[in-house]
Design an enzyme around this catalytic site. Structure first.
Site, PDB file in Angstrom:
ATOM      1  N   ASP A  74      10.003  -5.821  -4.887  1.00  0.00           N
ATOM      2  CA  ASP A  74      11.240  -6.443  -4.386  1.00  0.00           C
ATOM      3  C   ASP A  74      11.954  -5.561  -3.367  1.00  0.00           C
ATOM      4  O   ASP A  74      12.062  -4.347  -3.542  1.00  0.00           O
ATOM      5  CB  ASP A  74      12.185  -6.736  -5.555  1.00  0.00           C
ATOM      6  CG  ASP A  74      11.664  -7.878  -6.400  1.00  0.00           C
ATOM      7  OD1 ASP A  74      11.257  -8.894  -5.814  1.00  0.00           O
ATOM      8  OD2 ASP A  74      11.625  -7.731  -7.641  1.00  0.00           O
ATOM      9  N   THR A 112       8.368   0.967   0.671  1.00  0.00           N
ATOM     10  CA  THR A 112       9.500   1.632  -0.001  1.00  0.00           C
ATOM     11  C   THR A 112      10.243   2.547   0.972  1.00  0.00           C
ATOM     12  O   THR A 112      11.475   2.623   0.957  1.00  0.00           O
ATOM     13  CB  THR A 112       8.981   2.458  -1.203  1.00  0.00           C
ATOM     14  OG1 THR A 112       8.259   1.578  -2.057  1.00  0.00           O
ATOM     15  CG2 THR A 112      10.114   3.119  -1.962  1.00  0.00           C
ATOM     16  N   ASP A 134      -3.597   4.247  -1.149  1.00  0.00           N
ATOM     17  CA  ASP A 134      -4.146   3.998   0.197  1.00  0.00           C
ATOM     18  C   ASP A 134      -4.018   5.224   1.108  1.00  0.00           C
ATOM     19  O   ASP A 134      -4.675   5.299   2.145  1.00  0.00           O
ATOM     20  CB  ASP A 134      -3.405   2.838   0.871  1.00  0.00           C
ATOM     21  CG  ASP A 134      -3.658   1.515   0.177  1.00  0.00           C
ATOM     22  OD1 ASP A 134      -4.393   1.516  -0.815  1.00  0.00           O
ATOM     23  OD2 ASP A 134      -3.113   0.501   0.628  1.00  0.00           O
ATOM     24  N   GLN A 301      -8.754   1.242  -9.753  1.00  0.00           N
ATOM     25  CA  GLN A 301      -8.492   2.429  -8.929  1.00  0.00           C
ATOM     26  C   GLN A 301      -7.066   2.943  -9.070  1.00  0.00           C
ATOM     27  O   GLN A 301      -6.765   4.066  -8.701  1.00  0.00           O
ATOM     28  CB  GLN A 301      -8.741   2.105  -7.445  1.00  0.00           C
ATOM     29  CG  GLN A 301     -10.168   1.746  -7.148  1.00  0.00           C
ATOM     30  CD  GLN A 301     -10.287   0.953  -5.845  1.00  0.00           C
ATOM     31  OE1 GLN A 301     -10.711   1.488  -4.837  1.00  0.00           O
ATOM     32  NE2 GLN A 301      -9.937  -0.310  -5.864  1.00  0.00           N
TER      33      GLN A 301
HETATM   34  O1  F6P Z   1      -0.269  -0.202  -3.219  1.00  0.00           O
HETATM   35  C1  F6P Z   1      -1.298  -0.348  -2.338  1.00  0.00           C
HETATM   36  C2  F6P Z   1      -2.321  -1.293  -2.905  1.00  0.00           C
HETATM   37  O2  F6P Z   1      -2.968  -0.705  -3.987  1.00  0.00           O
HETATM   38  C3  F6P Z   1      -3.320  -1.754  -1.844  1.00  0.00           C
HETATM   39  O3  F6P Z   1      -4.412  -0.917  -1.714  1.00  0.00           O
HETATM   40  C4  F6P Z   1      -3.705  -3.122  -2.328  1.00  0.00           C
HETATM   41  O4  F6P Z   1      -4.142  -3.905  -1.267  1.00  0.00           O
HETATM   42  C5  F6P Z   1      -2.437  -3.625  -2.913  1.00  0.00           C
HETATM   43  O5  F6P Z   1      -1.713  -2.496  -3.327  1.00  0.00           O
HETATM   44  C6  F6P Z   1      -2.610  -4.578  -4.070  1.00  0.00           C
HETATM   45  O6  F6P Z   1      -1.351  -4.982  -4.487  1.00  0.00           O
HETATM   46  P1  F6P Z   1      -1.028  -5.752  -5.824  1.00  0.00           P
HETATM   47  O7  F6P Z   1      -1.222  -4.816  -6.972  1.00  0.00           O
HETATM   48  O8  F6P Z   1       0.398  -6.147  -5.681  1.00  0.00           O
HETATM   49  O9  F6P Z   1      -1.967  -6.899  -5.904  1.00  0.00           O
END
Ligand code: F6P
Length: 376
Positions: A74, A112, A134, A301
């Protein structure tokens, strides 16, 4: 006068968040401050949902994955509230004052940093820490969470090797990373993937199939293809580049409507691509005659206990953050620089992304060990 420090974690979780909360909390308590946590990112600050962060709470979290504070994506200025999206920045500023905060530490990735910067422009004393698996936050050498994720992905590829070898198959393994390929390149190199596809280098399917066929010709009948979720074929890369170009132009001319349209087109493109690895795998089967399987590592991951390196990094950044607060700094991100830290003004961080530069040493190394990057 006792100082009051607030902490929140925002964006996708990543290993090392609790180590950072602990480091900030313990060093703040150690210098006589009071510490309060806000739950679920900026939403908790808006809804005034807090968590006491005392020694008892902080003492057993160093090795835990996730974040004890919870997180959300958010944004203060675009928050869904009761079915509509509202700008809740004023409420957030009021709550900051209500808790008598002297500083608020926002721990998160690129999004953020942007949201934190906006709040600092409203006069709040904000400091940030860079975290994301990332590894794409600008102006820091590295983000915590990345190392752990790379270890997990490396182990996964190691394990896929033996089954790919036994069955003489291609295995396409997809890793996180929409805009930056650090994870796929790092884990791919560490585990000896035969092909590594990253968002920074558009790939050509013919080149990828050729590399796999070359291996076949030399008697190696299996291949591991490590692909970042944001990797693009040359054609797709050009389509996305044109949307990005439209977005940049619309931003420059202040045309909000066109900017939003371009952003939606980009989002739409990635949403429709959930079976990217499958598509790649099917194409490779057709082009090489080898059987192919896919593995999508996904949120594996991001889960579980942080590596020693991430715990140390989060502790280094978290403790430095409190030192910067004591020095009266705000509006800064606590960046990792060499073996130390640096307070980087947030306006130098936002609007940038740390992607793999062309000709980076790791790209060079991958080519030299014969890894196909899809472009030659
Ligand atoms: O925070 C980065 C990340 O892990 C990206 O590598 C990935 O594409 C995304 O978040 C996935 O987001 P969510 O957990 O909101 O599906």
């Amino acid at each position: 006068m006792t100082q009051h420090i607030g902490i929140l974690t925002s964006g996708g979780d990543s290993p090392g968040l609790n180590a950072a909360i602990r480091a900030i909390g313990k060093s703040a308590l150690g210098s006589g401050k009071q510490v309060i946590g806000f739950r679920d990112g900026f939403r908790g600050l808006m809804e005034n949902r807090t968590m006491r962060l005392d020694r008892d709470v902080l003492s057993s979290i160093l090795t835990l994955g996730g974040t004890i504070l919870g997180t959300s994506r958010d944004k203060p200025h675009r928050m869904p509230v009761g079915g509509t999206v509202m700008d809740m920045t004023d409420v957030i500023c009021d709550n900051y004052q209500r808790h008598n905060l002297d500083a608020l530490v926002c721990i998160g990735g690129g999004g953020t940093q942007k949201n934190a910067y906006r709040l600092s422009q409203r006069g709040l004393n904000i400091l940030t820490l860079p975290k994301t698996i990332d590894n794409d936050v600008a102006m820091t050498d590295v983000c915590f969470g990345f190392h752990t994720a790379m270890e997990i992905a490396t182990e996964a590829i190691d394990r896929l090797h033996s089954t790919a070898h036994s069955h003489h198959r291609i295995i396409v393994v997809e890793m996180m990373g929409h805009n930056a390929g650090w994870l796929a390149l790092g884990a791919g190199l560490a585990a000896g993937a035969d092909v590594i596809l990253i968002p920074e280098i558009p790939y050509d399917m013919v080149k990828v199939a050729q590399a796999i066929r070359q291996r076949q010709l030399k008697g190696t009948r299996f291949s591991i293809v490590a692909v970042a979720e944001g990797a693009l074929s040359r054609q797709a890369y050009d389509v996305i580049a044109s949307y990005k170009d439209k977005k940049a132009k619309a931003k420059e001319s202040g045309n909000e409507k066109s900017k939003k349209k371009a952003e939606e087109a980009i989002d739409e493109f990635y949403r429709g691509r959930s079976s990217h690895a499958l598509h790649l795998s099917q194409q490779l089967e057709e082009m090489t005659g080898l059987e192919s399987r896919i593995t999508i590592l996904g949120h594996l991951q991001r889960g579980g206990t942080p590596s020693a390196i991430d715990r140390v990094l989060a502790t280094r950044l978290g403790t430095a953050c409190v030192r910067y607060i004591d020095e009266g700094l705000s509006g800064v991100m606590v960046a990792a620089r060499g073996e130390g830290t640096e307070a980087v003004p947030l306006d130098q961080v936002v609007g940038k992304r740390h992607v793999i530069p062309a000709g980076h040493a790791l790209i060079e190394s991958a080519r030299r060990v014969g890894t196909c990057l899809g472009d030659e």
